[in-house]
Motif scaffolding. Structure first.
Motif, short mmCIF file in Angstrom:
data_model
loop_
_atom_site.label_atom_id
_atom_site.label_comp_id
_atom_site.label_asym_id
_atom_site.label_seq_id
_atom_site.Cartn_x
_atom_site.Cartn_y
_atom_site.Cartn_z
N LEU A 10 -29.95 -24.17 -4.73
CA LEU A 10 -30.13 -23.46 -6.00
C LEU A 10 -28.85 -23.50 -6.83
O LEU A 10 -28.90 -23.65 -8.06
N PHE A 11 -27.72 -23.39 -6.15
CA PHE A 11 -26.43 -23.47 -6.86
C PHE A 11 -26.24 -24.84 -7.49
O PHE A 11 -25.84 -24.96 -8.66
N ALA A 12 -26.55 -25.90 -6.73
CA ALA A 12 -26.42 -27.27 -7.25
C ALA A 12 -27.34 -27.48 -8.44
O ALA A 12 -26.96 -28.10 -9.44
N LEU A 13 -28.57 -26.97 -8.34
CA LEU A 13 -29.53 -27.11 -9.44
C LEU A 13 -29.06 -26.35 -10.68
O LEU A 13 -29.28 -26.80 -11.81
N SER A 14 -28.40 -25.23 -10.50
CA SER A 14 -27.93 -24.44 -11.64
C SER A 14 -26.82 -25.16 -12.41
O SER A 14 -26.57 -24.84 -13.58
N LEU A 15 -26.18 -26.13 -11.76
CA LEU A 15 -25.07 -26.86 -12.40
C LEU A 15 -25.55 -28.03 -13.24
O LEU A 15 -24.73 -28.74 -13.83
N THR A 16 -26.86 -28.24 -13.30
CA THR A 16 -27.39 -29.36 -14.08
C THR A 16 -27.65 -28.98 -15.53
O THR A 16 -28.10 -29.81 -16.32
N GLU A 17 -27.37 -27.75 -15.89
CA GLU A 17 -27.68 -27.26 -17.23
C GLU A 17 -26.46 -27.38 -18.15
O GLU A 17 -25.41 -26.80 -17.89
N GLY A 18 -26.61 -28.17 -19.20
CA GLY A 18 -25.61 -28.23 -20.27
C GLY A 18 -24.21 -28.58 -19.81
O GLY A 18 -23.99 -29.52 -19.03
N VAL A 19 -23.25 -27.77 -20.27
CA VAL A 19 -21.84 -28.04 -20.02
C VAL A 19 -21.50 -27.97 -18.53
O VAL A 19 -20.58 -28.64 -18.07
N LYS A 20 -22.27 -27.18 -17.78
CA LYS A 20 -22.02 -27.09 -16.34
C LYS A 20 -22.15 -28.45 -15.68
O LYS A 20 -21.41 -28.77 -14.74
N TRP A 21 -23.09 -29.26 -16.15
CA TRP A 21 -23.26 -30.61 -15.61
C TRP A 21 -22.03 -31.47 -15.89
O TRP A 21 -21.60 -32.24 -15.03
N LEU A 22 -21.48 -31.33 -17.08
CA LEU A 22 -20.26 -32.08 -17.41
C LEU A 22 -19.10 -31.64 -16.52
O LEU A 22 -18.30 -32.46 -16.08
N LEU A 23 -19.01 -30.34 -16.26
CA LEU A 23 -17.95 -29.84 -15.39
C LEU A 23 -18.13 -30.36 -13.97
O LEU A 23 -17.15 -30.72 -13.31
N LEU A 24 -19.39 -30.42 -13.52
CA LEU A 24 -19.66 -30.96 -12.19
C LEU A 24 -19.27 -32.43 -12.12
O LEU A 24 -18.63 -32.87 -11.16
N LEU A 25 -19.64 -33.20 -13.14
CA LEU A 25 -19.28 -34.62 -13.17
C LEU A 25 -17.77 -34.80 -13.21
O LEU A 25 -17.21 -35.68 -12.56
N GLY A 26 -17.10 -33.96 -14.00
CA GLY A 26 -15.64 -34.02 -14.08
C GLY A 26 -15.00 -33.72 -12.74
O GLY A 26 -14.06 -34.41 -12.31
N GLY A 27 -15.52 -32.70 -12.05
CA GLY A 27 -15.01 -32.38 -10.73
C GLY A 27 -15.25 -33.50 -9.73
O GLY A 27 -14.38 -33.82 -8.91
N PHE A 28 -16.42 -34.11 -9.84
CA PHE A 28 -16.74 -35.23 -8.95
C PHE A 28 -15.81 -36.41 -9.20
O PHE A 28 -15.36 -37.07 -8.25
N MET A 29 -15.50 -36.67 -10.45
CA MET A 29 -14.59 -37.77 -10.77
C MET A 29 -13.18 -37.50 -10.23
O MET A 29 -12.51 -38.41 -9.75
N LEU A 30 -12.75 -36.24 -10.30
CA LEU A 30 -11.44 -35.88 -9.76
C LEU A 30 -11.41 -36.09 -8.24
O LEU A 30 -10.44 -36.62 -7.70
N VAL A 31 -12.48 -35.67 -7.56
CA VAL A 31 -12.57 -35.87 -6.11
C VAL A 31 -12.57 -37.35 -5.79
O VAL A 31 -11.91 -37.80 -4.84
N THR A 32 -13.30 -38.14 -6.58
CA THR A 32 -13.36 -39.59 -6.36
C THR A 32 -11.97 -40.21 -6.46
O THR A 32 -11.55 -40.98 -5.59
N ASN A 33 -11.25 -39.89 -7.55
CA ASN A 33 -9.91 -40.45 -7.74
C ASN A 33 -8.96 -40.02 -6.62
O ASN A 33 -8.15 -40.82 -6.12
N TYR A 34 -9.07 -38.74 -6.23
CA TYR A 34 -8.20 -38.22 -5.16
C TYR A 34 -8.48 -38.92 -3.85
O TYR A 34 -7.56 -39.35 -3.14
N ALA A 35 -9.77 -39.07 -3.50
CA ALA A 35 -10.14 -39.71 -2.24
C ALA A 35 -9.72 -41.18 -2.23
O ALA A 35 -9.20 -41.68 -1.22
#
Length: 235
Positions: free
Chosen positions: A53-78
Motif C-alpha cells: 500500500l505504501f509503494a502504491l501511494s508513491l505512484t501519485e503525482g510528485v511522489k512518483w518523481l521523488l521515488l524515481l529520484g531516490g531510485f536513481m540515487l540508489v542506482t548511482n550509489y550501488a
C-alpha cells in the motif's frame, strides 16, 4: 628497503581464452543470482500488505518523481560502490541493495499486472519474462559473435535517458500519459544499454569486477523487463 609493488591490474580483454570464459561464467552466475533474489524479495514484499500500500501511494503525482529520484540515487550509489570498491563484501552489498531497490519500485507495476489479468497476472509476468530473456539473449549473442565494442553508444544512451527523464517529469507535472510509443522507445534504449553493458563486460572491466559487470547487466535487463511488462499490462 623493501620494494612494494602495486598489483598489476588485468583487463578481461587481456586474459587468456579460458580465463575470459571463467569471468563470463562468474558474471552471468551473479546475474542469475540477482534475478532469483529479485523474485524472492518481490514475493516477500507482496506478503507485506502495508508495504504494498505504501509503494502504491508513491505512484501519485510528485511522489512518483521523488521515488524515481531516490531510485536513481540508489542506482548511482550501488554502481559506484561495485566498480570503485575493491572489497568483495562491499561489492555484494551494492548488488543486493540494488536488487532490493528494484524489487520495491516494481511493486506498483506488478500489482497492475495482477489486477488486469484473470489468472492473477502470472501469464502476463511469464510472457514478459520470456520476451525479456529472449531479447536479452539475442542482444548478448550479437556482442559475443561480432566482438564489436559498443562503447560508442554511451553518448546516445545518455542523451536518450535524459530525454526520457524529461518526458516522465513533464508527464507527471502536466498530467498526460506517455503512451505506447514511449514504452517502445524505452525498450529500444534498454536494448542499447544491454549491448553497451555486455560490450563493457568484454572490453572495459577488470578481471576482478564480475560483480560490477553483473550489476550493470541486471540494471539493463530489469529496465527492459519493466517496459515490456508495461506494454503487456496496458492491453
Amino acid at each position: 628497503m623493501e620494494n612494494h609493488e602495486t598489483p598489476q591490474i588485468q583487463m578481461v580483454s587481456d586474459l587468456s581464452g579460458q580465463e575470459r570464459v571463467a569471468f563470463y561464467k562468474r558474471t552471468y552466475a551473479h546475474l542469475a543470482g540477482a534475478v532469483l533474489l529479485f523474485v524472492l524479495v518481490e514475493t516477500l514484499f507482496f506478503q507485506i500488505e502495508p508495504l504494498v500500500l505504501f509503494a502504491l501511494s508513491l505512484t501519485e503525482g510528485v511522489k512518483w518523481l521523488l521515488l524515481l529520484g531516490g531510485f536513481m540515487l540508489v542506482t548511482n550509489y550501488a554502481e559506484r560502490l561495485s566498480v570503485k570498491n575493491e572489497n568483495t563484501g562491499t561489492q555484494y552489498a551494492a548488488l543486493i541493495l540494488y536488487v532490493i531497490a528494484e524489487a520495491f519500485i516494481f511493486i506498483p507495476l506488478i500489482f497492475i499486472a495482477i489486477a488486469v489479468a484473470q489468472d492473477g497476472g502470472f501469464s502476463i509476468l511469464n510472457q514478459a519474462a520470456i520476451l525479456t530473456l529472449s531479447l536479452f539473449t539475442g542482444l548478448s549473442a550479437v556482442v559475443f559473435l561480432t566482438k564489436k565494442d559498443f562503447s560508442f553508444l554511451k553518448s546516445a544512451l545518455t542523451i536518450g535517458f535524459f530525454i526520457a527523464i524529461g518526458l516522465i517529469v513533464a508527464g507527471v507535472l502536466f498530467g498526460f500519459n506517455l503512451g505506447l510509443w514511449f514504452s517502445v522507445g524505452m525498450i529500444v534504449l534498454a536494448s542499447g544499454s544491454i549491448l553497451y553493458q555486455t560490450s563493457n563486460m568484454i572490453h572495459k572491466y577488470q578481471s576482478h569486477q564480475h560483480v560490477a559487470a553483473s550489476l550493470g547487466l541486471f540494471a539493463s535487463l530489469m529496465l527492459l523487463f519493466w517496459y515490456i511488462l508495461s506494454i503487456l499490462s496496458s492491453d
